[in-house]
Motif scaffolding. Structure first.
Motif, mmCIF file in Angstrom:
data_model
loop_
_atom_site.group_PDB
_atom_site.id
_atom_site.type_symbol
_atom_site.label_atom_id
_atom_site.label_comp_id
_atom_site.label_asym_id
_atom_site.label_seq_id
_atom_site.Cartn_x
_atom_site.Cartn_y
_atom_site.Cartn_z
ATOM 1 N N HIS A 1 0.925 -1.125 -0.121
ATOM 2 C CA HIS A 1 -0.244 -0.041 -0.105
ATOM 3 C C HIS A 1 0.869 1.511 0.098
ATOM 4 N N MET A 2 0.733 2.313 -0.834
ATOM 5 C CA MET A 2 1.285 3.345 -0.911
ATOM 6 C C MET A 2 0.484 4.694 -0.787
ATOM 7 N N ARG A 3 0.487 5.532 0.267
ATOM 8 C CA ARG A 3 -0.263 6.711 0.359
ATOM 9 C C ARG A 3 0.248 7.558 -0.438
ATOM 10 N N LEU A 4 -0.823 8.159 -1.234
ATOM 11 C CA LEU A 4 -0.691 9.387 -2.103
ATOM 12 C C LEU A 4 -1.006 10.504 -1.246
ATOM 13 N N GLY B 1 -6.060 11.685 0.330
ATOM 14 C CA GLY B 1 -7.195 10.825 0.793
ATOM 15 C C GLY B 1 -7.531 9.258 0.109
ATOM 16 N N VAL B 2 -6.202 9.155 -0.698
ATOM 17 C CA VAL B 2 -6.126 7.893 -1.479
ATOM 18 C C VAL B 2 -4.950 6.940 -1.383
ATOM 19 N N LEU B 3 -5.247 5.579 -1.386
ATOM 20 C CA LEU B 3 -4.065 4.914 -1.224
ATOM 21 C C LEU B 3 -3.874 3.988 -2.569
ATOM 22 N N ALA B 4 -2.840 3.661 -2.959
ATOM 23 C CA ALA B 4 -2.476 3.008 -4.092
ATOM 24 C C ALA B 4 -2.339 1.415 -3.625
ATOM 25 N N ARG B 5 -3.122 0.441 -3.964
ATOM 26 C CA ARG B 5 -3.360 -0.811 -3.408
ATOM 27 C C ARG B 5 -2.740 -1.629 -4.640
ATOM 28 N N ALA C 1 -11.538 4.664 -6.025
ATOM 29 C CA ALA C 1 -11.174 5.834 -6.708
ATOM 30 C C ALA C 1 -10.729 5.676 -8.119
ATOM 31 N N GLY C 2 -10.217 4.470 -8.472
ATOM 32 C CA GLY C 2 -9.578 4.571 -9.671
ATOM 33 C C GLY C 2 -8.860 3.245 -9.984
ATOM 34 N N LEU D 1 -6.823 2.054 -6.944
ATOM 35 C CA LEU D 1 -6.748 3.591 -6.077
ATOM 36 C C LEU D 1 -7.914 3.629 -5.188
ATOM 37 N N VAL D 2 -7.800 3.477 -3.816
ATOM 38 C CA VAL D 2 -8.919 3.356 -3.077
ATOM 39 C C VAL D 2 -8.862 4.536 -1.901
ATOM 40 N N GLN D 3 -10.129 4.647 -1.275
ATOM 41 C CA GLN D 3 -10.275 5.620 -0.276
ATOM 42 C C GLN D 3 -9.539 5.361 1.035
#
Length: 344
Positions: free
Chosen positions: A33-36, A40-44, A79-80, A94-96
């Motif tokens: 998991h990477m915080r952007l 308010g979004v994480l890359a999963r 989110a994407g 991309l998730v909340q």
């Protein structure tokens, strides 16, 4: 990986591409998991496909899990999607980002049950709208087949004879149940609802953040996974041993939240025993496969310890060895009998 992620964001979500990245601690065998930062979004980012799917299909499956479960109000929003590429071979979702704390047991059992009930009471979509999520015509038979597939690793896992005998006896019991005519009702379920996969937000809601294995099956499997010893002691941040009375209270709370026609009390304990078997055979599978080298291609399952942080691997190995010990195998099976008496 950071550069590959940034390149993918520039192509598909340019609004977040130049933000700072902050990697989260490696806590799971299936994702990074990477915080952007500031979004308010994480890359999963998948490490592998626990569903055994090709990378692109697996990403689509995970996206569908988040989209379907979001209607419950107790899961993150999608989110994407960043497609799989040579540089980002599994792609990413991309998730909340959910801000909160790990669950504390038994205090947060009620919030977890509320979260699961919100998922289980969603209307079952028409059959044609359920793919790509698993939607077997006979989910019980499919579950038995999945457990049997994992049980093929029992030899390589080198179990103690007492553990092996107890697991095989329980497998016979589950197959006999499956041979009967009755089946539990289907609903959307998480199938990975152990306490470590929940975050309690500022409103006290338990948000289920890990959804990659969602499917249409028996809701009692989620209730079991949320309260079994092999689940409540899996994640160090939420580890606790529940009493039979506490587990029974959670079951009663769940039944109170479900419509009468969906409670199916007669399936609660059989599905609990099935989830015990699924968990124990998964442990055997991981013990047999973790020492293998990581796959060179991105498709399918890959339980190689090379894909995860050494501290995480050591924790998983300790838990797996503990759960497969004869006294623990027998204890988790006997616990279901004690719960039956308590609920009666």
């Amino acid at each position: 990986m950071m550069e590959a992620l940034r390149h993918a964001l520039r192509a598909h979500h340019a609004e977040w591409a130049e933000l700072p990245f902050e990697p989260l601690p490696d806590k799971g065998l299936a994702h990074l998991h990477m915080r952007l930062v500031g979004s308010g979004v994480l890359a999963r980012i998948p490490k592998q496909s626990q569903m055994g799917l090709p990378a692109a299909d697996h990403l689509a499956y995970e996206a569908a899990c988040f989209e379907r479960a979001a209607m419950s109000g107790h899961t993150p929003q999608l989110a994407g999607v960043l497609p799989a590429t040579a540089a980002l071979p599994h792609g990413a979702l991309l998730v909340q980002e959910i801000y909160g704390r790990p669950v504390k047991l038994p205090q947060d059992l009620g919030a977890m049950v509320q979260s699961l009930a919100s998922l289980h009471t969603l209307a079952l979509p028409p059959a044609g709208e359920r793919p790509p999520l698993l939607d077997d015509a006979d989910p019980l038979a499919a579950l038995v087949a999945e457990i049997d597939q994992q049980a093929r690793h029992l030899d390589a896992a080198l179990l103690a004879p007492q553990s092996r005998q107890a697991i095989e006896a329980e497998l016979l019991r589950l197959r006999a149940l499956c041979a009967g005519p009755h089946r539990p009702h289907k609903r959307l379920i998480a199938f990975d609802a152990h306490p470590g996969n929940f975050i309690v937000d500022s409103q006290g809601r338990a948000i289920l953040v890990d959804l990659e294995k969602a499917r249409y099956g028996a809701p009692a499997l989620d209730l079991a996974h949320a309260t079994l010893y092999t689940s409540t002691t899996w994640d160090a941040a939420s580890s606790a041993v529940l009493t039979i009375a506490e587990v029974a209270s959670a079951y009663r709370a769940w039944m109170a939240l479900m419509p009468p026609t969906q409670r199916q009390r007669e399936w609660l304990l059989p599905m609990r025993r099935a989830m015990v078997l699924w968990s124990l055979t998964w442990c055997a599978k991981w013990r047999a496969l973790a020492s293998q080298s990581a796959h060179a291609h991105p498709d399918g399952e890959d339980w190689s310890s090379e894909l995860s942080d050494a501290t995480l691997v050591a924790h998983v190995r300790e838990r797996v060895n503990h759960y497969l010990a004869p006294q623990v195998v027998q204890s988790v099976l006997d616990e279901t009998l004690a719960l039956e008496r308590e609920l009666a």
